[in-house]
Motif scaffolding. Structure first.
Motif, PDB file in Angstrom:
ATOM      1  N   MET A  37      -1.096   4.731  -0.903  1.00 46.96           N
ATOM      2  CA  MET A  37      -0.659   5.494   0.276  1.00 46.96           C
ATOM      3  C   MET A  37      -0.996   4.781   1.579  1.00 46.96           C
ATOM      4  N   GLN A  38      -1.729   3.659   1.484  1.00 46.36           N
ATOM      5  CA  GLN A  38      -2.129   2.953   2.697  1.00 46.36           C
ATOM      6  C   GLN A  38      -0.992   2.066   3.200  1.00 46.36           C
ATOM      7  N   SER A  39      -0.855   1.990   4.524  1.00 40.53           N
ATOM      8  CA  SER A  39       0.097   1.043   5.122  1.00 40.53           C
ATOM      9  C   SER A  39      -0.388   0.709   6.530  1.00 40.53           C
ATOM     10  N   ASP A  40       0.348  -0.176   7.208  1.00 37.10           N
ATOM     11  CA  ASP A  40      -0.041  -0.604   8.549  1.00 37.10           C
ATOM     12  C   ASP A  40      -0.149   0.587   9.493  1.00 37.10           C
ATOM     13  N   THR A  41       0.679   1.604   9.233  1.00 46.85           N
ATOM     14  CA  THR A  41       0.726   2.741  10.153  1.00 46.85           C
ATOM     15  C   THR A  41      -0.090   3.924   9.660  1.00 46.85           C
ATOM     16  N   ALA A  46       5.139   4.729   2.840  1.00 48.46           N
ATOM     17  CA  ALA A  46       5.899   3.538   3.216  1.00 48.46           C
ATOM     18  C   ALA A  46       6.009   2.530   2.075  1.00 48.46           C
ATOM     19  N   GLN A  47       4.907   2.346   1.303  1.00 43.03           N
ATOM     20  CA  GLN A  47       4.933   1.372   0.205  1.00 43.03           C
ATOM     21  C   GLN A  47       6.003   1.749  -0.826  1.00 43.03           C
ATOM     22  N   ASN A 245      -1.751  -8.012  -1.549  1.00 39.86           N
ATOM     23  CA  ASN A 245      -1.118  -6.806  -1.033  1.00 39.86           C
ATOM     24  C   ASN A 245      -1.453  -5.630  -1.951  1.00 39.86           C
ATOM     25  N   TRP A 246      -2.694  -5.163  -1.841  1.00 40.12           N
ATOM     26  CA  TRP A 246      -3.163  -4.119  -2.758  1.00 40.12           C
ATOM     27  C   TRP A 246      -2.371  -2.825  -2.637  1.00 40.12           C
ATOM     28  N   PRO A 247      -2.084  -2.351  -1.442  1.00 39.32           N
ATOM     29  CA  PRO A 247      -1.332  -1.088  -1.369  1.00 39.32           C
ATOM     30  C   PRO A 247       0.030  -1.182  -2.074  1.00 39.32           C
TER      31      PRO A 247
END
Lengths: 278, 369
Positions: A37-41, A46-47, A245-247
């Motif tokens: 669930m992690q992303s730049d924002t 997003a992933q 790129n773990w996410p």
């Protein structure tokens, strides 16, 4: 009163296993989901959107699922006669066949995969035999092709197909064949109308196991495929270790897991239908 | 498949000839030169203990085993080169072997569809068969939803639906409990009569063979011991084996004195002389023999001439009463008498005399080797 205390004991006895699953299966799964669930924002889907909107990624998923279908079909095609020979063949053949079926399980997957490379290579057994027989002039390209991966995976996963088939076929009353023949049915009609429907639970169990094992077989896919073809396990591995790129790797894993679960539940539903009367 | 609709219209009641059929499993002889002829519409039982070869013979007739020697002819045509699905032989197995994934109606239709019978005719034929076995109301059930007797009737309907020229029944009543067995035996006999199908019944149950058959073939150790009507087999057995296997018999050793006018005289080893039917085997006077006396051919009296003995035990079996009598010579004899209402067994220790009611019912044979 007495039965309730027995039930309580049974639950207590299952507690260590439950704890093990929570610690090493459910917890990592939750972490995986959290990472995906992690992303730049910040926290978002997003992933997942990136994966599902990317033709390349969807292509890898599609190829992987299709690879599983091909391997499963090949295993079924080769495994059914083998299981049949075991159940209906002469008694002396049974220990021989069971050894042939189980031997791959007793050998490391890495060893078996390297054996496949030796057999399928440019100077391998298949090519040298074909060349010396004069059937071909130059060695065929067998390794690092999809065909090579399918054959190698089928060899590796064969026991998962044959063992459930043997169980299902040996449950069929041998008189069924005779009854079918006495009613005037030829061997093929008896096979399709009687043997196949009655062995359906075994066919479904075998297909489910083979399919799930084939699409997740990281070692065989990568060694025999040789980086020429990208399948889901390798794709995840690359995203996680090479690209860090773990996410995204976590999101692909969740999508792959969900797809496999969907396929397995379809098989399960089919299995329940077939067991209703077999 | 060259099968066409016409193959279902084979006339029932075909004759069957087994011609010098022999079979070996490896070096073990299962059947020795069996010859028999079954007329169209007849019900013949193959009766014998387990391992006598009766099931082997049945499977040879069905085409499931290829015999080592000899021929099988249906209506005079040799069928030895034909696999089971080309012979028009129906079979009902001991466990019925119904297809568990098909309904009753689909089971019955299976053979008709295999023979490419048109759909409308299949439907009519299935309905006809269901009516014959009185199961029309259960057409859409699966076999596991049926009782043992119903399953057997489905198996019978399935076998008869294709109008087989010969129907084979492999111990079909063995899996049923006693009361149901008698009902089903009557039912099978009724259906067999109605359809007129030549039927071979394999059984180890002598009562079943006696009650159902037109003729009985008694088999022992791969040999045909006797082939005759049920009453003939029971009343005039031609071998010691048949006499002891079919019905009960008291076997007493003795020496043959003489044979005159169809009557033999035997001196028993335990003392006393007895009159008997002349032996079928050629036995010279002075040779050792055994006599077989059926329990119902002895009567208990309190005095008069005859064998004397003491009552060991009395068993009131409802319609009959059986006494176990120990003779002075130490052999024990069973005596079966009709039991009148209120008749109690004689107390153990009572001294009695045994009378033979029918000398012509006593068999004389060479002793078993």
């Amino acid at each position: 009163m007495a039965t309730r205390s027995i039930a309580a004991y049974e639950l207590k006895l299952a507690a260590p296993l439950a704890g093990f699953f929570v610690l090493f299966f459910i917890a990592p799964l939750l972490i995986l989901f959290y990472v995906s669930m992690q992303s730049d924002t910040g926290t978002s889907l997003a992933q997942y959107a990136r994966f599902l909107l990317d033709p390349f990624s969807l292509g890898v998923l599609g190829r992987t699922l299709w690879l599983g279908v091909e391997v499963t079909m090949l295993c079924l095609l080769l495994g059914f006669p083998l299981a049949w020979a075991y159940v209906r063949g002469p008694r002396w053949l049974q220990p021989v066949l069971i050894l042939v079926v189980l031997l791959p399980l007793l050998t490391s997957v890495v060893v078996r995969t390297f054996a496949c490379i030796v057999i399928l290579g440019r100077q391998g057994i298949v090519n040298s035999a074909l060349v010396s027989l004069g059937l071909i002039d130059t060695p065929l390209r067998l390794l690092y092709t999809e065909g090579g991966v399918i054959v190698a995976l089928a060899q590796v996963q064969m026991p998962l197909m044959v063992l459930p088939l043997i169980t299902a076929l040996s449950r069929i009353d041998p008189n069924m064949d005779d009854a079918s023949a006495a009613l005037g049915a030829g061997a093929w009609r008896g096979f399709w109308r009687i043997t196949v429907p009655l062995s359906l639970p075994g066919i479904i169990a075998g297909c489910m196991l083979t399919y799930a094992a084939a699409i997740t077989a990281f070692i065989t896919q990568s060694l025999v495929g040789g980086g020429q073809m990208l399948f889901m396990p390798m794709y995840i591995y690359q995203q996680a270790t090479a690209l860090q790129n773990w996410p995204f790797a976590a999101a692909i894993s969740i999508v792959f897991l969900a797809t496999v679960l969907a396929v397995v539940s379809v098989f399960n539903a089919l299995g329940r239908l077939s067991r209703a009367h077999a | 498949m060259p099968n066409d609709a016409s193959s279902t219209q084979i006339a029932t009641g075909a004759s069957l000839t087994v011609e010098r059929v022999a079979h070996r499993y490896g070096s073990a002889v299962a059947l020795e030169q069996i010859s028999l002829h079954v007329a169209g519409g007849e019900l013949l039982s193959l009766l014998g203990p387990s391992g006598c070869g009766k099931t082997t013979l049945l499977r040879i007739i069905g085409g499931f085993i290829e015999q080592s020697a000899g021929r099988i002819l249906i209506e005079g045509q040799a069928v030895d080169h034909q696999p089971p699905n080309k012979r028009t032989v129906g079979i009902v197995f001991q466990n019925y072997a119904l297809f568990p994934h098909m309904t009753v109606a689909r089971n019955i239709a299976y053979g008709l569809e295999a023979r490419r019978v048109p759909g409308a005719e299949v439907k009519a034929r299935v309905a006809e068969m269901l009516a014959l076995v009185r199961l029309s109301h259960l057409a859409d059930r699966t076999p596991r939803e049926l009782s043992g007797g119903q399953q057997q009737r489905v198996a019978l309907a399935r076998a008869l639906a294709v109008r087989p020229s010969i129907l084979l029944l492999d111990e079909p009543f063995a899996a049923l409990d006693k009361n149901l067995r008698l009902d089903m035996q009557i039912e099978v006999k009724r259906i067999q009569r109605l359809s007129g199908t030549t039927t071979i019944l394999v059984t180890h149950d002598q009562e079943e063979a006696l009650s159902l058959s037109d003729r009985i073939a008694v088999l022992n150790q791969g040999r045909l011991e006797q082939l005759a009507s049920p009453t003939e087999v029971y009343d005039r057995p031609t071998s010691l084996f048949v006499n002891t296997f079919v019905g009960a018999a008291n076997v007493l050793p003795g020496v043959l004195d003489a044979v005159t006018d169809g009557t033999a005289r035997v001196t028993l080893d335990g003392g006393g002389q007895i009159a008997a039917r002349a032996p079928i085997q050629t036995i010279a006077p002075g040779e050792p023999v055994v006599v077989c006396i059926r329990p119902e051919h002895l009567r208990i009296a309190t005095d008069g001439p005859g064998l004397t003995g003491t009552v060991e035990m009395g068993l009131p079996l409802g319609a009959t009463i059986v006494h176990e009598i120990r003779t002075a010579a130490g052999s024990s004899l069973k005596v079966a008498e009709p039991r009148a209402t209120g008749m109690e067994p004689r107390p153990p220790g009572t001294i009695v005399t045994l009378h033979l009611t029918q000398p012509e019912a006593v068999g004389v044979f060479r002793p078993a080797a």
